[in-house]
Scaffold this motif. Structure first.
Motif, PDB file in Angstrom:
ATOM      1  N   ALA A  57       0.851  -1.188   0.000  1.00 39.92           N
ATOM      2  CA  ALA A  57       0.000   0.000   0.000  1.00 39.92           C
ATOM      3  C   ALA A  57       0.880   1.228   0.000  1.00 39.92           C
ATOM      4  N   HIS A 113      -5.409  -0.145  -2.597  1.00 42.81           N
ATOM      5  CA  HIS A 113      -5.626   1.276  -2.854  1.00 42.81           C
ATOM      6  C   HIS A 113      -6.276   1.907  -1.625  1.00 42.81           C
ATOM      7  N   SER A 114      -6.009   3.185  -1.412  1.00 40.33           N
ATOM      8  CA  SER A 114      -6.549   3.850  -0.228  1.00 40.33           C
ATOM      9  C   SER A 114      -8.017   4.228  -0.356  1.00 40.33           C
ATOM     10  N   ARG A 164       2.556   6.138  -4.100  1.00 38.08           N
ATOM     11  CA  ARG A 164       1.526   5.259  -4.680  1.00 38.08           C
ATOM     12  C   ARG A 164       2.013   4.607  -5.975  1.00 38.08           C
ATOM     13  N   TYR A 217      -2.039  -5.106  -4.267  1.00 40.87           N
ATOM     14  CA  TYR A 217      -2.018  -3.677  -3.996  1.00 40.87           C
ATOM     15  C   TYR A 217      -3.334  -3.261  -3.353  1.00 40.87           C
TER      16      TYR A 217
END
Length: 344
Positions: A95, A166-167, A150, A164
């Protein structure tokens, strides 16, 4: 729906990164609560006597700062890790974060015995980095800001087989953080207005699904004037990156708007407000002095926006999302000494 992080890069080159995502539903939020409640405590909803008097309203604080990581995002990390495909349990998760998202993924990874790598900006909040490492994450500083980190994390996922995280473009993550909204409406069903800070927009999206839809309340998103990518995406209907996002409130820092949450916010938000970094920093000092609460800049964006409304909120029942407490030690020292008045 098909979403993407970036439609147009700063040099006007069109870039697409497609993911087939469907926004979470209220049913997904209730399902997430069955997971989140097994791993995390319900957070308090507390009336603020100071803010109630200042605004001539009934003002309540949703104290997400009381969660184990000190911030709301851990709800989403737990829900995502509980549903993670088995193929990613060994390689683990990667992340990018300015701190709170990374702590969320690190904490959830520890709970479910999943390795975690977190990319942070090159000059990160050292206290948040230390917390991520205590939760067992491997932390890599990279680039000038969140979006550089990122891109590094996305590249590691492609080349090394990580999942991965993602936020914001994660339906399971949004559903997890939305469980806070269920707690609000069950404790305080007659809400008129809720203010929520917006970085990537996952929390505000969750409140639109819950407090907005169930209680028919106005949900107001708040960004820093210095980090307004999501504001422009919401207001103008595009996903163009901004040139920079240099804000005192690092939890709001992103140059790139996120497609999943942008669409949810455009459908659910009543309003998006911008506040200055000076007002955010003043709100950090005010909450420390008047409420004896240690809050980070992102959390105080909601406080600053509510205080700017003055008499507009008189007579209403208002909820402010207190998104996190993870204020850097240097900013805490400045707040205690009353040395506010500008971003670092």
């Amino acid at each position: 729906m098909t979403t993407y992080d970036t439609v147009e890069s700063p040099d006007e080159t069109t870039v697409f990164s497609y993911h087939d995502l469907e926004p979470p539903t209220l049913s997904d939020v209730y399902a997430a609560r069955s997971v989140v409640s097994r791993h995390l405590p319900e957070t308090p909803l507390v009336r603020s006597e100071f803010l109630s008097a200042e605004l001539d309203a009934d003002v309540y604080l949703k104290r997400e700062d009381t969660l184990p990581t000190g911030a709301f995002k851990v709800r989403g990390g737990v829900n995502l890790c509980a549903r993670l495909d088995e193929e990613f349990h060994d390689p683990g998760l990667v992340a990018a974060s300015t701190g709170n998202h990374g702590q969320s993924v690190a904490y959830a990874g520890r709970e479910f015995d999943i390795p975690v790598v977190v990319a942070v900006p090159g000059d990160p909040n050292p206290d948040k980095v230390a917390a991520m490492e205590r939760f067992g994450a491997e932390v890599h500083p990279h680039g000038r800001d969140y979006d550089d980190a990122r891109e590094w994390a996305e590249a590691r996922a492609r080349t090394e087989g990580y999942r991965y995280v993602h936020s914001a473009n994660e339906p399971a993550l949004v559903a997890g953080v939305a469980t806070a909204g269920l707690e609000v409406v069950e404790r305080l069903p007659e809400v008129d207005t809720l203010f929520c800070p917006v970085g990537g927009g996952s929390s505000a999206s969750g409140y639109c699904l819950t407090v907005g839809d169930i209680a028919d309340a106005d949900v107001v998103g708040v960004q820093s004037e210095n980090a307004s990518a999501m504001y422009h995406a919401w207001a103008e209907g595009h996903l163009r990156p901004r040139e920079d996002a240099d804000t005192y409130a690092e939890g709001l820092q992103s140059r790139v708007p996120f497609a999943l949450t942008t669409e949810m916010l455009r459908e659910g938000l009543s309003e998006m407000a911008l506040v200055s970094d000076d007002r955010i920093e003043d709100a950090v000092e005010t909450m420390l002095r008047e409420e004896h609460l240690l809050l980070e800049g992102a959390a105080c964006a909601a406080v600053a926006a509510a205080l700017e409304r003055g008499d507009e909120l008189a007579g209403q029942t208002v909820v402010l999302q207190v998104s996190g407490r993870n204020l850097a030690a240097s900013k805490l020292e400045a707040a205690v000494c009353g040395e506010g008045g500008g971003s670092e």
